[in-house]
Design a protein around this motif. Structure first.
Motif, PDB file in Angstrom:
ATOM      1  N   ASP A   1     -30.779 -50.997   7.842  1.00 53.23           N
ATOM      2  CA  ASP A   1     -30.447 -49.592   8.073  1.00 53.23           C
ATOM      3  C   ASP A   1     -28.982 -49.276   7.803  1.00 53.23           C
ATOM      4  O   ASP A   1     -28.553 -48.139   8.032  1.00 53.23           O
ATOM      5  CB  ASP A   1     -30.781 -49.205   9.523  1.00 53.23           C
ATOM      6  CG  ASP A   1     -32.280 -49.072   9.745  1.00 53.23           C
ATOM      7  OD1 ASP A   1     -32.990 -48.803   8.755  1.00 53.23           O
ATOM      8  OD2 ASP A   1     -32.737 -49.240  10.883  1.00 53.23           O
TER       9      ASP A   1
ATOM     10  N   GLY B   1     -32.785 -52.210   1.790  1.00 56.24           N
ATOM     11  CA  GLY B   1     -32.741 -51.060   2.679  1.00 56.24           C
ATOM     12  C   GLY B   1     -33.577 -49.906   2.176  1.00 56.24           C
ATOM     13  O   GLY B   1     -34.245 -49.209   2.951  1.00 56.24           O
TER      14      GLY B   1
ATOM     15  N   TRP C   1     -36.823 -48.334   4.054  1.00 57.53           N
ATOM     16  CA  TRP C   1     -36.943 -46.914   4.359  1.00 57.53           C
ATOM     17  C   TRP C   1     -38.250 -46.347   3.813  1.00 57.53           C
ATOM     18  O   TRP C   1     -38.928 -45.563   4.491  1.00 57.53           O
ATOM     19  CB  TRP C   1     -35.731 -46.184   3.763  1.00 57.53           C
ATOM     20  CG  TRP C   1     -35.756 -44.712   3.960  1.00 57.53           C
ATOM     21  CD1 TRP C   1     -35.686 -44.014   5.137  1.00 57.53           C
ATOM     22  CD2 TRP C   1     -35.879 -43.725   2.933  1.00 57.53           C
ATOM     23  NE1 TRP C   1     -35.740 -42.668   4.895  1.00 57.53           N
ATOM     24  CE2 TRP C   1     -35.857 -42.454   3.559  1.00 57.53           C
ATOM     25  CE3 TRP C   1     -35.975 -43.803   1.540  1.00 57.53           C
ATOM     26  CZ2 TRP C   1     -35.948 -41.275   2.837  1.00 57.53           C
ATOM     27  CZ3 TRP C   1     -36.057 -42.615   0.826  1.00 57.53           C
ATOM     28  CH2 TRP C   1     -36.049 -41.370   1.474  1.00 57.53           C
TER      29      TRP C   1
ATOM     30  N   ARG D   1     -41.136 -47.404   6.044  1.00 55.47           N
ATOM     31  CA  ARG D   1     -41.226 -46.618   7.270  1.00 55.47           C
ATOM     32  C   ARG D   1     -41.830 -45.239   7.001  1.00 55.47           C
ATOM     33  O   ARG D   1     -42.569 -44.715   7.848  1.00 55.47           O
ATOM     34  CB  ARG D   1     -39.847 -46.480   7.913  1.00 55.47           C
ATOM     35  CG  ARG D   1     -39.324 -47.783   8.513  1.00 55.47           C
ATOM     36  CD  ARG D   1     -38.140 -47.542   9.437  1.00 55.47           C
ATOM     37  NE  ARG D   1     -37.037 -46.887   8.738  1.00 55.47           N
ATOM     38  CZ  ARG D   1     -35.915 -46.520   9.337  1.00 55.47           C
ATOM     39  NH1 ARG D   1     -35.750 -46.727  10.630  1.00 55.47           N
ATOM     40  NH2 ARG D   1     -34.955 -45.945   8.639  1.00 55.47           N
TER      41      ARG D   1
ATOM     42  N   ARG E   1     -32.213 -41.428   2.862  1.00 55.42           N
ATOM     43  CA  ARG E   1     -31.842 -41.855   4.197  1.00 55.42           C
ATOM     44  C   ARG E   1     -30.339 -41.721   4.405  1.00 55.42           C
ATOM     45  O   ARG E   1     -29.551 -41.881   3.491  1.00 55.42           O
ATOM     46  CB  ARG E   1     -32.282 -43.305   4.444  1.00 55.42           C
ATOM     47  CG  ARG E   1     -31.598 -44.331   3.598  1.00 55.42           C
ATOM     48  CD  ARG E   1     -32.293 -45.669   3.722  1.00 55.42           C
ATOM     49  NE  ARG E   1     -31.590 -46.682   2.946  1.00 55.42           N
ATOM     50  CZ  ARG E   1     -30.769 -47.567   3.456  1.00 55.42           C
ATOM     51  NH1 ARG E   1     -30.534 -47.564   4.740  1.00 55.42           N
ATOM     52  NH2 ARG E   1     -30.152 -48.462   2.697  1.00 55.42           N
TER      53      ARG E   1
END
Length: 317
Positions: free
Chosen positions: A25, A38, A42, A45, A316
């Motif tokens: 993150d 990362g 993301w 998720r 993100r």
């Protein structure tokens, strides 16, 4: 002597999981590898946050598990029949009943999952790379080559997929392998169209022009730059197309042009049970429900992947 201030005690070490999640993150990744991981984290998720997509993923993973463990999951031999047990209704011994040959329908469904997975996997592996390569070359090259390749694609798109697959199977002969080839031949044009659209948007971009000025060949530009950027859209298309391939395979099997008896195949099982719909509805209903559930799972997963891999999605922070 002046007293020294007591040193600050070290912070307790974070757990491995917490450290990994914090690493994924991180808003300021220290390397390209960390940034790529990362970004994938993301996207993952985003995918699992979609409950329908998660349901589709569970269905697809369930199909994979059933296909891999079919010899151990089947409660009865899928090819062995007993005419004294023909058309038995669902019971504690035969959960989904038996067919007109006295064979356990549940065992044949489990064994047939391997046939279904084989058809869609091989057809996708054959059709997607071919279509993507044709579309990428067509969009990048342009001119007469683009016109020729796209007109060829239009010819294939002019016919319904199942009708065209029937024509190829009729020419090649009935059989599982010929059905796979026919489905793959009829499935590549949408991938070509998709890759061409992506290539048209990329070929005039600044990084392509910079790579060309640095001496990169056309082959390297297509294989090293254009094709990788087409992969997210192609992955979504492949997942959504799996349902159509399953229906095409079932249609060929229903007409007797796919897997041949006694090999268990869901479309052929429906064809065998259609004459018993009034008295023994479970013979055709069970494979029909299996086709519906698996096709729904691939569609739900494809919709979730489309949302998660959308480049226009909010980045993100």
């Amino acid at each position: 002597m002046t007293a020294t201030a007591p040193s600050t005690p070290p912070a307790p070490a974070a757990t491995a999981d917490h450290g990994l999640i914090a690493w994924l993150d991180s808003a300021a990744p220290a390397s390209r590898w960390q940034a790529a991981c990362g970004q994938m984290w993301w996207r993952w998720r985003l995918l699992v946050a979609n409950r329908l997509a998660l349901l589709g993923l569970v269905i697809v993973l369930g199909l994979l598990a059933v296909a891999l463990l079919a010899p151990w999951l089947a409660p009865h031999p899928p090819l062995a029949g007993d005419l004294s047990l023909r058309l038995q209704p669902p019971s504690s011994t035969y959960w989904l009943g038996t067919d007109d040959q006295g064979r356990d329908i549940l065992s044949r469904l489990i064994a047939g999952s391997r046939t279904t997975l084989y058809v869609v996997a091989v057809a996708a592996v054959l059709s997607a790379p071919l279509g993507v390569l044709i579309g990428a070359v067509s969009g990048y090259a342009g001119g007469w080559l683009d016109a020729v390749l796209m007109r060829l694609t239009d010819i294939f798109l002019a016919f319904p997929r199942l009708i065209l697959a029937l024509a190829f199977v009729a020419a090649l002969g009935p059989g599982l392998d010929n059905a796979v080839i026919a489905i793959a031949i009829t499935a590549w044009p949408p991938y070509a169209r998709l890759a061409r659209a992506e290539s048209l948007a990329l070929r005039r971009s600044d990084f392509i022009a910079a790579s060309r000025l640095l001496g990169a060949s056309h082959t390297r530009l297509v294989l090293g730059h254009v094709l990788p950027l087409c992969l997210p859209s192609v992955l979504i298309r492949v997942t959504l197309d799996m349902a159509g391939m399953i229906l095409a395979a079932a249609g060929l099997g229903f007409l007797g042009l796919g897997a041949q008896p006694p090999l268990p195949e869901w479309g052929a099982m429906i064809a065998a049970g259609r004459q018993f719909l009034l008295g023994a509805w479970w013979v055709a209903a069970a494979p029909g429900a299996a086709i519906f559930i698996v096709s729904l799972g691939f569609n739900l997963l494809g919709d979730g992947l489309r949302d998660a891999l959308d480049p226009r999605a909010q980045q993100r922070g």
